[in-house]
Design a protein around this motif. Structure first.
Motif, PDB file in Angstrom:
ATOM      1  N   LEU A  83       0.738  -1.035  -0.180  1.00 18.00           N
ATOM      2  CA  LEU A  83      -0.212   0.008   0.114  1.00 18.00           C
ATOM      3  C   LEU A  83       0.968   1.247   0.350  1.00 18.00           C
ATOM      4  O   LEU A  83       1.990   1.244   0.644  1.00 18.00           O
ATOM      5  N   ALA A  84       0.416   2.436  -0.572  1.00 19.14           N
ATOM      6  CA  ALA A  84       0.938   3.583  -0.405  1.00 19.14           C
ATOM      7  C   ALA A  84      -0.090   4.789  -0.585  1.00 19.14           C
ATOM      8  O   ALA A  84      -1.044   4.539  -1.319  1.00 19.14           O
ATOM      9  N   ALA A  85       0.464   5.915  -0.405  1.00 15.47           N
ATOM     10  CA  ALA A  85      -0.345   7.184  -0.511  1.00 15.47           C
ATOM     11  C   ALA A  85       0.439   8.248  -1.139  1.00 15.47           C
ATOM     12  O   ALA A  85       1.409   8.483  -0.665  1.00 15.47           O
ATOM     13  N   LYS A  86      -0.326   8.900  -1.992  1.00 17.26           N
ATOM     14  CA  LYS A  86       0.237  10.055  -2.579  1.00 17.26           C
ATOM     15  C   LYS A  86      -0.213  11.252  -1.690  1.00 17.26           C
ATOM     16  O   LYS A  86      -1.450  11.066  -1.573  1.00 17.26           O
ATOM     17  N   VAL A  93      -1.411   5.498   5.054  1.00 17.68           N
ATOM     18  CA  VAL A  93      -2.040   4.223   5.142  1.00 17.68           C
ATOM     19  C   VAL A  93      -0.749   3.170   5.596  1.00 17.68           C
ATOM     20  O   VAL A  93       0.463   3.444   5.504  1.00 17.68           O
ATOM     21  N   PRO A  94      -0.911   1.969   5.965  1.00 15.78           N
ATOM     22  CA  PRO A  94       0.138   0.739   6.178  1.00 15.78           C
ATOM     23  C   PRO A  94       0.808   0.652   5.145  1.00 15.78           C
ATOM     24  O   PRO A  94       0.409   0.872   3.927  1.00 15.78           O
ATOM     25  N   MET A 106      -9.387  -8.125   2.164  1.00 12.42           N
ATOM     26  CA  MET A 106      -9.055  -7.351   3.512  1.00 12.42           C
ATOM     27  C   MET A 106      -9.256  -5.845   3.567  1.00 12.42           C
ATOM     28  O   MET A 106      -8.857  -5.059   2.693  1.00 12.42           O
ATOM     29  N   ARG A 107      -9.642  -5.427   4.624  1.00  7.58           N
ATOM     30  CA  ARG A 107      -9.758  -4.130   5.111  1.00  7.58           C
ATOM     31  C   ARG A 107      -8.823  -3.511   5.732  1.00  7.58           C
ATOM     32  O   ARG A 107      -7.862  -4.244   6.420  1.00  7.58           O
ATOM     33  N   PHE A 108      -8.203  -2.315   5.395  1.00  6.25           N
ATOM     34  CA  PHE A 108      -7.280  -1.667   6.352  1.00  6.25           C
ATOM     35  C   PHE A 108      -7.534  -0.108   6.342  1.00  6.25           C
ATOM     36  O   PHE A 108      -8.486   0.288   5.749  1.00  6.25           O
ATOM     37  N   ALA A 109      -7.151   0.377   7.608  1.00  8.24           N
ATOM     38  CA  ALA A 109      -7.395   1.577   8.018  1.00  8.24           C
ATOM     39  C   ALA A 109      -6.630   2.828   7.232  1.00  8.24           C
ATOM     40  O   ALA A 109      -5.481   2.678   6.756  1.00  8.24           O
TER      41      ALA A 109
END
Length: 348
Positions: A83-86, A93-94, A106-109
């Protein structure tokens, strides 16, 4: 057949575990019905099927979540999706999320930070070289959602105005919306205040002289920037309205034996003035085609088009027809349509 397998089957005793393509195994064959037991899939590794966000728009500082989905259930040991976030300053994100064995999703926060103005970042998930991205828009708790101007055309020297609106009632102390004009020919105050507990406020625009019609942009900023334009026209100039398009919303052939009302549209070049704009519609077959209100069709104030409706009588032969729209000497003819008798192929 292998000798060992053949002896086991003939002898009636089987301690056999045979994997099959569907992800199941035969575990016992001894004359009784075989027992089918779910086992780990022996297919190719699952891929990344998708990424879904719980919310596409979120107030900065509040949590949301995302869900990754695989093309098939994860094998023993699970599948780790990166996972990654711009815009990581505002979206957290983790580094990865693991889909457990036997599961497809699967859900992630997703954590977010307070943001001073509306902005859009990206959340991405990657597996085996495939990357899926989704946009996430963050907003302040209060932000500008609407800017409307009172008039589309304003004569030089006349005053007009506009209205700004927030997404929710202004907080304690009110909300100060910054205003700006794109031309010295139209002036606004530097800001307008929306009082606490209110969502909207009105502001005034004063105008100067112009030599020709001039489009002027007015902008407002609070959490995000919005802009709208109006036309500033010389006093001597005449705003000319003309019909520009005549649209018939039905097929080329109309079954005249069916009880039906036909719909058409008229377009004009500018939003209709206060009180609306009335154009005259006439038919070349007035004995067969009826128009309400004698064919006088009014486009409502501020609109550029309006529908009108046509009734018709039965015919015993193919009968072509068309309409003419007239306003201030300008006419627009419709394309030809045909009334047809019952049973004519292609009619509706």
């Amino acid at each position: 057949m292998a000798p060992q397998l053949k002896r086991a089957l003939i002898g009636g005793i089987a301690a056999l575990s045979l994997a099959v393509s569907g992800g199941y195994a035969i575990t016992r064959i001894d004359g009784a019905p075989a027992t089918i037991q779910n086992v780990a899939h022996l297919k190719a590794k699952p891929g990344l099927a998708g990424l879904k966000l719980g919310r596409r728009k979120q107030i900065g500082g509040k949590k949301t979540y995302g869900t990754v989905t695989l093309t098939s259930p994860a094998p023993m040991g699970g599948v780790k999706v990166k996972l990654a976030a711009k815009s990581p300053k505002y979206i957290k994100v983790p580094k990865s999320v693991t889909v457990p064995a036997g599961k497809k999703r699967m859900r992630f926060a997703i954590g977010t930070a307070a943001i001073p103005r509306v902005g859009t970042g990206v959340v991405a998930a990657g597996l085996n070289g495939k990357v899926v991205k989704r946009k996430l828009t963050l907003t302040p708790r209060h932000y500008l959602t609407q800017l409307t101007l009172d008039d589309y055309v304003v004569r030089e020297g006349d005053a007009t105005g506009g209205t700004v609106a927030l997404n929710k009632s202004a907080p304690a102390g009110g909300a100060i919306v910054v205003l700006a004009s794109g031309s010295a020919k139209a002036k606004v105050k530097a800001q307008v205040k929306i009082p606490a507990g209110r969502k909207k406020a009105h502001f005034r625009i004063t105008t100067g002289d112009v030599g020709a019609e001039t489009e002027i942009k007015i902008a407002a900023r609070y959490g995000q920037t919005l802009a709208e334009s109006f036309v500033l026209a010389p006093k001597a100039a005449e705003v000319t309205y003309v019909p520009t398009k005549f649209t018939l919303h039905f097929n080329e052939f109309v079954d005249s034996t069916k009880v039906r009302t036909l719909e058409a549209h008229i377009d004009i070049n500018l939003p209709a003035p206060e009180g609306g704009l009335t154009v005259q519609v006439t038919s070349d077959k007035p004995d067969l085609l009826g128009l309400s209100n004698g064919g006088k069709v009014t486009i409502p104030a501020g609109q550029t088009a309006t529908p009108f409706y046509i009734t018709y009588k039965e015919v015993n032969q193919v009968t072509p027809f068309h309409f003419t729209t007239t306003y201030n000497g300008v006419t627009v003819n419709s394309i030809v349509r045909n009334l047809v008798p019952k049973g004519f192929e292609g009619a509706w």
